[in-house]
Design a protein around this motif. Sequence first.
Motif, mmCIF file in Angstrom:
data_model
loop_
_atom_site.group_PDB
_atom_site.id
_atom_site.type_symbol
_atom_site.label_atom_id
_atom_site.label_comp_id
_atom_site.label_asym_id
_atom_site.label_seq_id
_atom_site.Cartn_x
_atom_site.Cartn_y
_atom_site.Cartn_z
ATOM 1 N N PHE A 13 0.586 -0.852 -5.029
ATOM 2 C CA PHE A 13 1.627 -0.677 -6.038
ATOM 3 C C PHE A 13 2.718 -1.710 -5.816
ATOM 4 O O PHE A 13 2.811 -2.332 -4.756
ATOM 5 C CB PHE A 13 2.197 0.742 -5.992
ATOM 6 C CG PHE A 13 3.198 0.976 -4.903
ATOM 7 C CD1 PHE A 13 4.557 0.997 -5.179
ATOM 8 C CD2 PHE A 13 2.792 1.167 -3.589
ATOM 9 C CE1 PHE A 13 5.490 1.201 -4.169
ATOM 10 C CE2 PHE A 13 3.719 1.379 -2.581
ATOM 11 C CZ PHE A 13 5.069 1.391 -2.869
ATOM 12 N N GLU A 43 -3.152 3.355 -2.248
ATOM 13 C CA GLU A 43 -3.160 2.661 -3.543
ATOM 14 C C GLU A 43 -2.200 1.472 -3.517
ATOM 15 O O GLU A 43 -1.094 1.555 -2.975
ATOM 16 C CB GLU A 43 -2.747 3.623 -4.656
ATOM 17 C CG GLU A 43 -2.704 2.978 -6.036
ATOM 18 C CD GLU A 43 -2.179 3.934 -7.101
ATOM 19 O OE1 GLU A 43 -2.992 4.443 -7.891
ATOM 20 O OE2 GLU A 43 -0.953 4.163 -7.127
ATOM 21 N N ARG A 84 1.103 9.429 -5.515
ATOM 22 C CA ARG A 84 0.047 8.439 -5.735
ATOM 23 C C ARG A 84 -1.080 8.672 -4.733
ATOM 24 O O ARG A 84 -0.871 9.290 -3.689
ATOM 25 C CB ARG A 84 0.581 7.010 -5.547
ATOM 26 C CG ARG A 84 1.737 6.634 -6.470
ATOM 27 C CD ARG A 84 2.396 5.336 -6.008
ATOM 28 N NE ARG A 84 3.523 4.971 -6.842
ATOM 29 C CZ ARG A 84 3.446 4.117 -7.852
ATOM 30 N NH1 ARG A 84 2.294 3.529 -8.146
ATOM 31 N NH2 ARG A 84 4.523 3.824 -8.562
ATOM 32 N N PRO A 85 -2.259 8.164 -5.004
ATOM 33 C CA PRO A 85 -3.348 8.274 -4.020
ATOM 34 C C PRO A 85 -3.025 7.486 -2.761
ATOM 35 O O PRO A 85 -2.407 6.413 -2.826
ATOM 36 C CB PRO A 85 -4.554 7.667 -4.765
ATOM 37 C CG PRO A 85 -4.191 7.745 -6.214
ATOM 38 C CD PRO A 85 -2.704 7.580 -6.285
ATOM 39 N N GLN A 86 -3.423 8.010 -1.635
ATOM 40 C CA GLN A 86 -3.205 7.342 -0.345
ATOM 41 C C GLN A 86 -3.864 5.975 -0.348
ATOM 42 O O GLN A 86 -5.030 5.822 -0.714
ATOM 43 C CB GLN A 86 -3.783 8.205 0.784
ATOM 44 C CG GLN A 86 -3.774 7.550 2.149
ATOM 45 C CD GLN A 86 -2.413 7.643 2.825
ATOM 46 O OE1 GLN A 86 -1.449 8.019 2.191
ATOM 47 N NE2 GLN A 86 -2.348 7.314 4.088
ATOM 48 N N ASP A 132 1.028 8.270 1.824
ATOM 49 C CA ASP A 132 1.397 9.647 1.484
ATOM 50 C C ASP A 132 1.923 10.341 2.739
ATOM 51 O O ASP A 132 1.179 10.890 3.541
ATOM 52 C CB ASP A 132 0.189 10.406 0.928
ATOM 53 C CG ASP A 132 0.578 11.734 0.296
ATOM 54 O OD1 ASP A 132 1.633 12.286 0.678
ATOM 55 O OD2 ASP A 132 -0.163 12.224 -0.571
ATOM 56 N N LYS A 181 0.832 -1.197 0.000
ATOM 57 C CA LYS A 181 0.000 0.000 0.000
ATOM 58 C C LYS A 181 0.877 1.261 0.000
ATOM 59 O O LYS A 181 1.869 1.334 0.727
ATOM 60 C CB LYS A 181 -0.895 0.030 1.238
ATOM 61 C CG LYS A 181 -1.875 -1.135 1.336
ATOM 62 C CD LYS A 181 -2.982 -1.034 0.321
ATOM 63 C CE LYS A 181 -4.022 -2.131 0.562
ATOM 64 N NZ LYS A 181 -5.105 -2.087 -0.455
ATOM 65 N N TYR A 182 0.477 2.238 -0.811
ATOM 66 C CA TYR A 182 1.201 3.510 -0.835
ATOM 67 C C TYR A 182 0.744 4.370 0.345
ATOM 68 O O TYR A 182 -0.450 4.449 0.659
ATOM 69 C CB TYR A 182 0.933 4.256 -2.134
ATOM 70 C CG TYR A 182 1.656 5.580 -2.233
ATOM 71 C CD1 TYR A 182 3.003 5.638 -2.550
ATOM 72 C CD2 TYR A 182 0.980 6.775 -1.996
ATOM 73 C CE1 TYR A 182 3.674 6.842 -2.627
ATOM 74 C CE2 TYR A 182 1.644 7.988 -2.071
ATOM 75 C CZ TYR A 182 2.989 8.016 -2.388
ATOM 76 O OH TYR A 182 3.641 9.221 -2.459
ATOM 77 N N LEU A 213 9.104 7.409 -6.327
ATOM 78 C CA LEU A 213 7.868 6.655 -6.580
ATOM 79 C C LEU A 213 6.801 7.524 -7.225
ATOM 80 O O LEU A 213 5.842 7.008 -7.817
ATOM 81 C CB LEU A 213 7.331 6.086 -5.268
ATOM 82 C CG LEU A 213 8.195 5.062 -4.538
ATOM 83 C CD1 LEU A 213 7.557 4.703 -3.203
ATOM 84 C CD2 LEU A 213 8.387 3.817 -5.389
ATOM 85 N N GLY A 214 6.938 8.853 -7.078
ATOM 86 C CA GLY A 214 5.931 9.761 -7.601
ATOM 87 C C GLY A 214 4.757 9.900 -6.654
ATOM 88 O O GLY A 214 4.611 9.142 -5.693
#
Length: 315
Positions: free
Chosen positions: A77, A75, A71-73, A5, A2-3, A68-69
Amino acid sequence: MKYVDYYQILGIERNATQADIKKAYRKLAHQHHPDVSKEAGAEEKFKQVAEAYATLKDPEKRAAYDALGARPQGEDFVPPREWRDYFHEAPQDFDDVDLADLLAAFAAAQAGGRQGQARRPLHGQDFEMVLPVSLEQIYSGAETDISVAVPDYDAQGLLHRVPRTYRVRIPKGAADGQRLRLPGKGGSGLHGGKPGDLYLVMQISPHTLYRLDKRDLHLDLPLSPWEAVLGGKVQVPTLGGPVEMTIPPGTVADRKLRLAKRGMPDASGAQGDLYVTVRIDVPRTPTEQERELFSQLASVSRYDPRAQLNSGKQP
């Protein structure tokens, strides 16, 4: 995986400076610390804030994270291929590894280099956390237990959180923002490297009675109307125990009285003062006898507290 933020957790922009990151961390860590906040989920928020700070304060981990850029919280990946190459012995999906731990391990592997170079000893990471302290603790000095989740490396060089408890001595006369160093209590070293240190930043918690101004303390002291008019002796609470204070006759509201050397000590032992601000209080539900006495006073007294207002003159 999970990403997470981390910038959103700390409430800062992605181009935030290190000073911005530290300021946001200290504010949120104190706000959500389990010893301070009684809100549901405060402990989990405190851990999220600490995780975000541990990643963003480290230049190598922050650079890897930024790569990683945005991304939505939350997400799903997959880590980049080059990351997985560093951990060829580990599961390729990293399902049981947190993003923060993977970033720390990747940064450590980058610092040591690939393959043979990666085996050289690497010093463990230093960590910093906020330690809320009370006025009572720093007035006399105290000991307290702290619980931290310290990252520890596994056989693949990945970090996993290990809970530990340490006994900490809070020095007498400590200052707000002062740092305590616990040598070797930070992150574990890799390949025989020395462990890092744990730094505790003391943050003085608000007190129910006292307001702190450098080394002086301020206290509101309620007085009854007769104590203010007639004067007398009253008990005043101090951090060193109750003290008898003389109230001069005719004391008015907002008058400040000083108790010398009843404030906070500093590291040298010098003592601040305690300043008492008078607040005149009245009975909310007077007895019949009290009402009668106040009525008698009103009928015989010539005192007019609004005389200057009625005359139109400047005070």
